[in-house]
Design a protein around this motif. Structure first.
Motif, PDB file in Angstrom:
ATOM      1  N   GLU A 172       0.798  -1.322   0.006  1.00  0.00           N
ATOM      2  CA  GLU A 172       0.149   0.215   0.211  1.00  0.00           C
ATOM      3  C   GLU A 172       0.666   1.380  -0.119  1.00  0.00           C
ATOM      4  O   GLU A 172       0.588   2.211  -0.944  1.00  0.00           O
ATOM      5  CB  GLU A 172      -0.804   0.222   1.639  1.00  0.00           C
ATOM      6  CG  GLU A 172      -2.033  -0.661   1.273  1.00  0.00           C
ATOM      7  CD  GLU A 172      -3.261  -1.391   0.431  1.00  0.00           C
ATOM      8  OE1 GLU A 172      -3.259   0.694   0.132  1.00  0.00           O
ATOM      9  OE2 GLU A 172      -4.092  -2.164  -0.499  1.00  0.00           O
TER      10      GLU A 172
ATOM     11  N   ARG B 189       0.883   4.045  -3.156  1.00  0.00           N
ATOM     12  CA  ARG B 189       1.016   5.331  -3.133  1.00  0.00           C
ATOM     13  C   ARG B 189       1.797   6.185  -2.837  1.00  0.00           C
ATOM     14  O   ARG B 189       2.341   7.380  -3.569  1.00  0.00           O
ATOM     15  CB  ARG B 189       0.649   5.396  -1.016  1.00  0.00           C
ATOM     16  CG  ARG B 189       0.260   7.175  -0.837  1.00  0.00           C
ATOM     17  CD  ARG B 189      -0.259   7.132   0.355  1.00  0.00           C
ATOM     18  NE  ARG B 189       0.396   6.989   1.227  1.00  0.00           N
ATOM     19  CZ  ARG B 189       1.163   6.285   2.118  1.00  0.00           C
ATOM     20  NH1 ARG B 189      -0.327   5.026   1.758  1.00  0.00           N
ATOM     21  NH2 ARG B 189       2.107   6.340   3.293  1.00  0.00           N
TER      22      ARG B 189
ATOM     23  N   GLU C 114       2.139   9.386  -5.874  1.00  0.00           N
ATOM     24  CA  GLU C 114       2.598  10.537  -5.771  1.00  0.00           C
ATOM     25  C   GLU C 114       3.381  10.950  -7.566  1.00  0.00           C
ATOM     26  O   GLU C 114       3.512  12.480  -6.876  1.00  0.00           O
ATOM     27  CB  GLU C 114       2.784  10.329  -4.530  1.00  0.00           C
ATOM     28  CG  GLU C 114       1.392  10.600  -3.231  1.00  0.00           C
ATOM     29  CD  GLU C 114       2.032   9.783  -1.667  1.00  0.00           C
ATOM     30  OE1 GLU C 114       3.480  10.131  -1.588  1.00  0.00           O
ATOM     31  OE2 GLU C 114       1.796   9.997  -1.122  1.00  0.00           O
TER      32      GLU C 114
END
Length: 292
Positions: A270, A274, A278
């Motif tokens: 996870e 992420r 980004e």
């Protein structure tokens, strides 16, 4: 990484109990705008309204479920798909099925009623009648997925890799967690071992949670070993993943393993997913083999 120029429509159909709901939920998790049980005669207007929006943030990927619950002539769908393609919509039809014994067993396990049972049909008769009614959809399908020998996790992963990420037109990333005691995923391109990190399992308050939960994230975020491990992984992936974009592949799988596939590996998958979003990767998915 850029999204496709053309809006994408995925029509999810097939036999009741064959995994359509799992597939549709998987597309939803991948940021497709999803709607189930759309009547075929309403599909053109619905798709134009959703994919025809021009404001920033408007959906560009849509997945809809169509089956016998719509009580429409399903043979209309083939003609409408051609019209959708003429409008510049990249339309795909996926058809899910399973053999009769498997469908009967699944209905016995869930104790759900078949949608055609209200016609006074027995379950075997309802399944046979549904095969006849959905034959036009099966004939029009871009892919027919037999889920007889697939469990929920295998089906979800197949939808992610073969149909969702593969439609994006550029390199996509799949971050996967797994338990070493069940083996390393054969399809993984990169494998990282999280067993060297502190294990939340030994904290009684964290044991029942997973790497998706805030308490586990906060615990691992403060561990010096984890901070260093994540920083090194980010540097490695930031350096080498973009260089894979020139290869003839649609997606790359980055797998993280720990003892049970519950805490550390899920957390890393996870967190790195992420980070990828980004830093500009737009087509990113996660799959937790022991949890999903």
């Amino acid at each position: 990484m850029n999204t496709p120029l053309s809006p994408v429509l995925v029509i999810v159909s097939g036999l009741s109990g064959s995994g359509k709901s799992v597939a549709l939920k998987t597309f939803e998790d991948l940021d497709y705008y999803c709607s189930d049980n759309i009547p075929v005669n309403l599909l053109p207007d619905f798709v134009r309204n959703v994919l025809g929006q021009r404001h920033e943030g408007a959906p560009r990927r849509l997945a809809v479920g169509i089956d016998v619950r719509g009580r429409n002539d399903l043979s209309q769908l083939g003609q409408w798909r051609k019209i959708a393609n003429d409008y510049g919509i990249d339309a795909h039809l996926l058809f899910f099925e399973a053999d009769d014994d498997t469908l009967l067993a699944r209905y016995a396990d869930t104790r759900r009623r078949h949608p055609l049972s209200q016609l006074g049909l027995s379950l075997p008769e309802a399944i046979a009648h549904e095969r006849t009614l959905t034959a036009p959809l099966r004939n029009e399908a871009d892919a027919v997925i037999d889920t007889t020998r697939l469990n929920v996790h295998q089906l979800r992963r197949r939808v992610i890799t073969e149909f969702a990420l593969a439609q994006q037109g550029k390199l996509s990333l799949l971050f996967e967690s797994f338990a070493y005691k069940r083996g390393v995923p054969a399809e993984a391109d990169f494998v990282f071992d999280a067993r060297v990190l502190p294990n939340p399992h030994w904290d009684p308050e964290l044991r029942s949670l997973t790497g998706r939960d805030r308490e586990v994230r906060e615990y691992l975020d403060t561990q010096p070993e984890v901070i260093r491990y994540v920083a090194q992984l980010q540097d490695l992936l930031d350096t080498w993943l973009p260089k894979l974009g020139s290869e003839t592949r649609s997606y790359v799988t980055i797998a993280f393993g720990c003892t049970g596939g519950k805490h550390r590996s899920v957390y890393l998958a996870e967190r790195l997913a992420r980070h990828a979003r980004e830093t500009g990767w737009q087509d990113v998915a996660t799959f937790h083999r022991e949890q999903d």
